[in-house]
Design an enzyme around this catalytic site. Structure first.
Site, short mmCIF file in Angstrom:
data_model
loop_
_atom_site.label_atom_id
_atom_site.label_comp_id
_atom_site.label_asym_id
_atom_site.label_seq_id
_atom_site.Cartn_x
_atom_site.Cartn_y
_atom_site.Cartn_z
N ASP A 159 0.73 -1.30 0.02
CA ASP A 159 0.14 0.15 -0.03
C ASP A 159 0.87 1.45 0.07
O ASP A 159 1.53 1.55 0.91
CB ASP A 159 -0.89 -0.15 1.22
CG ASP A 159 -1.94 1.06 1.17
OD1 ASP A 159 -1.89 1.81 0.07
OD2 ASP A 159 -2.67 1.12 2.03
N ASP A 356 -1.29 5.34 -7.22
CA ASP A 356 -1.90 4.68 -5.95
C ASP A 356 -1.83 3.29 -6.20
O ASP A 356 -2.44 2.90 -7.20
CB ASP A 356 -3.20 5.17 -5.56
CG ASP A 356 -3.57 4.39 -4.17
OD1 ASP A 356 -2.65 4.47 -3.28
OD2 ASP A 356 -4.61 4.20 -4.27
#
Length: 479
Positions: A159, A356
């Site tokens: 992440d 992202d």
């Protein structure tokens, strides 16, 4: 304002389609010329490649360097047969809801400043293979790391938006269901508790009601979908391989954990805040890392820390400094088939853009999305368009009567002149054998950034060079 591909460009595309219809899979590349009508870049692939197979396809790039070990999809063909389980893939509604919650969380933090350390040293590297976690609610990607002495292997979500690495610990008072055994600090010789007076305790947010004993540093982290972890901020040995270990690695030992996790053991935080693995290993790996996200659940990819030989054909663009721990890019346009669409640059630059690893779809400003969507539909007019699974997924096709499909290449145009081409296959998300849809959406009113999501990043080597303030993209990063 909506626009479409020129008649000449579209004619070239249709002519090219006739020439390549017999090919199984390949790329058609031409130099991007001053006259955009002279080329229409496309990608032809087998329809079956949109779906996971029953055979594991290991990344060849993951074997090219020392200190490498493989991670597998615990519910896919790369997992150990003795532990294999079946799992129901998430619904489209679940994916959209999870994405929306993540974006809300990101947008809420974009205006917040965060402290950073600037530790720079001689570069090194280490690579960890990555797998597609498409069986999970968030369609996230996982890596397996070893924690403790002796090490305990844990599957964590990769992440780039998270500040902290954390995992569930025995004996948690509130635990979500986890398929692999939880980490037990009592069984590790290298586990060290952190006092609440230790300066590193400032790296994490303290809960309003600290855990007991209150003399220890407790942390709290929460996400937009309601997922949260509360526990003790601690130190442990993090093992990447037999040759690569990080002593006194800061992580969260979760005692009260909530979320829709069902396989993974926690999060591997890769953003630019002090507790992230990127900042913690800055002296060893120089704040440089890269990943290649695999094309399907039956393939593997990898995560690399440290300087490595530059991949062939890599293109770098500036990493935009901003008052947030996310990775910002100077996107000024988007193209189709090698042609930059007629969209004002300010449409992109006014809100800004981040890249992202957790968001599934790529989110564009409304005007940019509408223009791009309409051009994509024109270029794909040879294929039957069908209703989407939800109102939000509106550009879908039925490829079931085709053996192969030709899709226009997508280009991201950046302010420094860099143009990154994305294979057309990576623009599609297959929901069923008869339903494959464009993996782009428009962002909502109030959103502060465009977001380049993980599906368009598949199979590319994405290099984050924080001290060099740049992000690189190279094709064919996984194999």
């Amino acid at each position: 304002m909506a626009t479409s591909i020129s008649f000449v460009g579209l004619s070239c595309f249709l002519l090219y389609l006739c020439l390549v219809c017999s090919l199984k899979e390949g790329y058609a590349f031409e130099e991007l010329r001053e006259s955009h009508a002279e080329s229409f870049l496309t990608h032809t692939f087998e329809v079956s490649s949109l779906f996971a197979s029953s055979i594991c396809n290991h990344s060849t790039k993951a074997n090219e360097r020392e200190s490498t070990f493989r991670v597998v999809d615990k519910y896919g063909p790369c997992f150990q047969p003795s532990l294999h389980r079946s799992v129901v893939s998430p619904s489209v509604t679940d994916i959209i809801r999870s994405d929306r919650a993540r974006i809300n969380s990101i947008q809420a933090r974009l205006s917040k400043n965060s402290g950073r350390r600037d530790l720079i040293a001689e570069p090194n590297y280490h690579r960890i293979p990555v797998i597609d976690g498409s069986a999970f609610d968030t369609l996230s990607y996982l890596v397996t790391v070893g924690l403790g002495t002796p090490k305990k292997d844990l599957s964590l979500i990769l992440d780039t938006g998270s500040r902290l690495t954390w995992t569930q610990c025995e004996s948690c008072t509130l635990c979500y269901t986890q398929k692999e055994p939880k980490f037990d600090p009592d069984n590790s010789k290298s586990y060290v508790s952190i006092s609440r007076t230790d300066p590193v305790c400032a790296y994490v947010k303290r809960p309003a009601d600290p855990l007991r004993p209150t003399t220890l540093c407790s942390y709290e982290i929460s996400y937009g979908d309601g997922t949260s972890s509360v526990g003790f901020f601690s130190k442990e040995t993090l093992t990447m391989s037999a040759a690569e270990k990080i002593d006194s690695f800061l992580f969260g030992c979760g005692k009260e954990n909530r979320g829709k996790f069902n396989l993974e053991a926690g999060i591997l935080g890769l953003n630019q805040e002090d507790a992230s693995i990127v900042l913690q290993t800055a002296q060893k790996y120089n704040k440089i890392f890269s990943y290649c996200l695999p094309s399907s659940a039956s393939s593997t990819g990898h995560l690399t820390f440290g300087q490595t030989p530059a991949p062939a054909n890599i293109k770098y663009t500036k990493l935009v400094p901003q008052k947030s721990p996310f990775y910002g890019l100077d996107l000024i346009g988007i193209g189709l088939g090698g042609t930059k669409l007629n969209i004002l640059e300010s449409i992109f630059t006014t809100p800004g853009t981040i890249i992202d690893s957790g968001a599934v779809y790529t989110y564009l400003p409304p005007v940019a999305y509408t223009t791009f969507r309409d051009a994509f539909r024109v270029a794909m007019s040879a294929y039957p368009r069908i209703p989407g699974p939800t109102a939000a997924i509106e550009t879908c096709y039925d490829f079931s009567k085709s053996t192969s499909v030709t899709v226009p290449e997508i280009s991201f145009f950046f302010k420094d002149g860099t143009v990154v081409g994305i294979p057309g296959k990576s623009s599609l998300i297959a929901y069923s054998p008869t339903q494959s849809c464009l993996g782009f959406q428009e962002y909502k009113v109030g959103d502060k950034r465009s977001i380049i999501g993980n599906k368009v990043q598949r199979t590319m080597e994405v290099v984050y060079d924080v001290p060099g303030q740049r992000v690189g993209f190279a094709p064919n990063g996984c194999n």
